[in-house]
Write a protein that holds these residues in place. Structure first.
Motif, short mmCIF file in Angstrom:
data_model
loop_
_atom_site.label_atom_id
_atom_site.label_comp_id
_atom_site.label_asym_id
_atom_site.label_seq_id
_atom_site.Cartn_x
_atom_site.Cartn_y
_atom_site.Cartn_z
N LYS A 185 0.83 -1.21 0.00
CA LYS A 185 0.00 0.00 0.00
C LYS A 185 0.86 1.26 0.00
O LYS A 185 0.55 2.23 -0.71
CB LYS A 185 -0.92 0.00 1.21
N ALA A 186 1.97 1.22 0.76
CA ALA A 186 2.85 2.39 0.80
C ALA A 186 3.54 2.59 -0.54
O ALA A 186 3.68 3.73 -1.03
CB ALA A 186 3.88 2.20 1.91
N PHE A 187 4.00 1.49 -1.19
CA PHE A 187 4.63 1.60 -2.51
C PHE A 187 3.63 2.13 -3.54
O PHE A 187 3.98 2.94 -4.42
CB PHE A 187 5.17 0.24 -2.96
N GLU A 188 2.39 1.71 -3.46
CA GLU A 188 1.37 2.17 -4.40
C GLU A 188 1.13 3.68 -4.23
O GLU A 188 1.03 4.41 -5.22
CB GLU A 188 0.07 1.40 -4.16
N GLU A 189 1.07 4.13 -3.00
CA GLU A 189 0.88 5.57 -2.75
C GLU A 189 2.07 6.37 -3.26
O GLU A 189 1.91 7.44 -3.88
CB GLU A 189 0.68 5.81 -1.26
N LEU A 190 3.30 5.86 -3.05
CA LEU A 190 4.50 6.55 -3.54
C LEU A 190 4.50 6.61 -5.06
O LEU A 190 4.85 7.64 -5.66
CB LEU A 190 5.74 5.85 -3.01
N GLY A 191 4.10 5.51 -5.73
CA GLY A 191 4.06 5.51 -7.20
C GLY A 191 3.07 6.52 -7.74
O GLY A 191 3.33 7.17 -8.76
N GLN A 192 1.92 6.65 -7.06
CA GLN A 192 0.93 7.63 -7.52
C GLN A 192 1.46 9.05 -7.42
O GLN A 192 1.24 9.86 -8.33
CB GLN A 192 -0.34 7.48 -6.69
N ARG A 193 2.18 9.36 -6.36
CA ARG A 193 2.74 10.70 -6.22
C ARG A 193 3.81 10.96 -7.28
O ARG A 193 3.90 12.07 -7.83
CB ARG A 193 3.34 10.88 -4.81
#
Length: 584
Positions: free
Chosen positions: A439-447
């Protein structure tokens, strides 16, 4: 039997010599057996009417409560006595309990209760007995009569030259439901005569408190000492005129002087009311009234007699006296303090026992929780060899809890829990990281995608971002590239790790990277566009400057149809930044 008048079976198993007893009884037979007891119901009723000084005809309604009110014979006796039906609208079981609960809440500091004025009554009269200084006779005084209001305090004044003893007892021993009518003995200590040899006035305060407990709360001795010149006049008093003064608050005290063969031995009782006893007139007042009206003789006496000396001024001081209480049914102060200290120790022991049980329960819960999860969600996050060892340790700990560890100290359970957590905590952390890291990697990729798209639009000269300086946008592009490279590296490293190994990167570190990226890029991409100012007219002393460009005039003509916002020849730009002029 209260609800059934029919015959009821009686059965007593193994009553004697292993023999059972069987029989029958109905309400009428039972009431016949209890006839003598039922007759006693009328005794307190007659006593009640005598105390309240009313007739039965004066009572308009009767409400009864309590468990025995369910017995028909009791209700019949009370109804027959008053000549009217009795009411049982109150809950027989809860009426007293609710009152007790309310009283406890009033006394407890942990509850906030609306103020109630509770006036109770003293059920049994209380008297005091004391010995005179001559030790020949004794004085007796009933301080609280039957049904006297409580809580209540009275002040008794004694004339004494030394310590003395007071004994409290119930005035009617036969009417008291206690084997001993004495309440206790109270010794007033440190009493001494005045410096001039006269007896001292000792004020003793007796009290029945909210709980109906009688005690001598305080004792004080009145001393007369010479007043210094620096003392205020309000504390000074003339010795000979002391008894002539009325009390400062006549509504707050009442002095009742008892008759006695020995002067100064009976007490004065001070309660709420007005002063009823009056001191005899002083010599000064008597001589003042008997003075001759002959003015010449009075002048001759004044000439012949020397001038009178100024009388010494004194002040009255109340000295607190210790009171030694020897109580019959009440606990002494030392014993009461010992019980309070013991209670405190017991509370501390209960607290330690609770902490010990909590530590034991924590170990037991940890064993059951991990045993279930090792065969479920935690199974992938521990290798097979460690899995078997940990299961054996959990089983061993469980056996210890129900054998040697049944009654161990708190520290023993704390040590056992720490031993289990050394193995269990890493497994729990791996599981949590495996849940939170994607979930944290997904949020970082979106940013990263968001900021990369803004940088691309800037390179395409998008109007939304053409106001941003190119050097600032290069910082954004650099930060995006660095974070993207870091994310790809740690994701590749984590992919090479198995689930039963510690993670390369934690979710908390990824969230910190997101925060760092936002702090760098967000201030740049959210810069507002600069505001465009509207054109302004140049003014001349004679009015507006009409020397304008042709296009401005044409624009004014085009807007001629609209209502011009002018006043006194002044012109203002409209909302479209066009100029409206008065062409007249």
């Amino acid at each position: 039997m209260s609800s059934n008048s029919m015959d009821l079976p009686l059965s007593i198993e193994c009553f004697m010599n292993d023999q059972d007893v069987m029989g029958k009884m109905n309400r009428a037979q039972f009431e016949e057996l209890c006839a003598e007891l039922l007759q006693k119901i009328e005794v307190p009723l007659y006593s009640l009417m005598e105390q309240i000084r009313l007739k039965v005809e004066d009572v308009s309604a009767v409400e009864i409560t309590g468990g025995t009110t369910r017995i028909p014979a009791v209700k019949e006796k009370i109804a027959k006595f008053f000549g009217k039906d009795v009411s049982t609208t109150l809950n027989a079981d809860e009426a007293v309990a609710r009152g007790c609960a309310l009283q406890c809440a009033i006394l407890s500091p942990a509850f906030k209760v609306r103020e109630f004025s509770i006036i109770d009554a003293v059920p049994f009269p209380i008297s005091l007995v004391w010995s005179h200084d001559s030790e020949v006779t004794e004085g007796v005084h009933e301080v609280f009569g039957r049904n006297h209001a409580a809580p209540f305090s009275k002040v008794l004044t004694f004339l004494r030259s030394g310590p003395f003893e007071l004994e409290a007892f119930y005035s009617d021993p036969q009417g008291v439901p206690y084997p001993e009518a004495k309440i206790g003995r109270f010794i007033v200590q440190n009493v001494s005569a005045q410096k001039d040899g006269e007896k001292s006035r000792v004020k003793v305060k007796v009290r029945v408190n909210t709980h109906g407990i009688f005690t001598i709360s305080t004792a004080s001795m009145v001393e007369k000492v010479p007043a210094e010149n620096s003392e205020l006049p309000s504390v000074e008093a003339d010795v000979e005129c002391q008894n002539q003064r009325p009390p400062e608050n006549p509504e707050a005290e009442k002095n009742v002087q008892q008759d006695s063969s020995e002067a100064g031995t009976q007490p004065q009782v001070q309660t709420d009311g007005q002063q009823t006893s009056q001191s005899p007139p002083s010599p000064e007042l008597t001589s003042e009234e008997n003075k001759t009206p002959d003015a010449d003789k009075a002048n001759e006496k004044k000439v012949d007699q020397p001038p009178e000396a100024k009388k010494p001024k004194i002040k009255v001081v109340n000295v607190e006296l210790p009171v030694e209480a020897n109580l019959v049914y009440q606990l002494g102060r030392d014993l009461l303090n010992m019980y309070i200290e013991t209670e405190g120790k017991m509370i501390m022991q209960d607290k330690l026992e609770k902490e010990r049980n909590d530590a034991k329960n924590a170990v037991e819960e940890y064993v059951y929780e991990f045993r279930d999860k090792l065969c479920g969600p935690y199974e992938k996050f521990i290798c097979e060899q460690d899995h078997q060892k940990f299961l054996q340790l959990l089983t061993k700990t469980e056996d210890w809890l129900y054998e040697e560890g049944e009654d161990q100290a708190k520290q023993a359970y704390v040590d056992k829990l720490e031993e289990l957590m050394k193995i269990g905590t890493p497994i729990k952390v791996r599981f949590q990281e495996a849940e939170e890291r994607p979930k944290a990697f997904e949020e970082l990729g979106q940013r990263l995608q968001h900021y990369a798209k803004i940088a691309a639009d800037f390179r395409k000269s998008d109007e939304k971002y053409n106001h941003i300086d190119e050097s600032e946008m290069k910082k954004v592009e650099k930060s995006v590239n660095e974070v993207m490279e870091w994310m790809n590296n740690v994701m590749n490293e984590q992919a090479r790790k198995s689930l039963d190994q510690d993670p390369v990167i934690c979710a908390q570190e990824i969230k910190a990277k997101i925060k760092e990226l936002n702090n760098t890029c967000e201030p740049v991409v959210t810069q507002p566009k600069p505001k465009i100012e509207s054109p302004k007219l140049e003014r001349t002393p004679n009015g507006p400057n009409t020397d304008k460009k042709e296009d401005d005039l044409d624009q004014g003509k085009n807007n001629f149809g609209a209502e011009p916002p002018h006043q006194n020849g002044e012109c203002y730009p409209n909302e479209k930044s066009s100029i409206n002029m008065d062409l007249d």
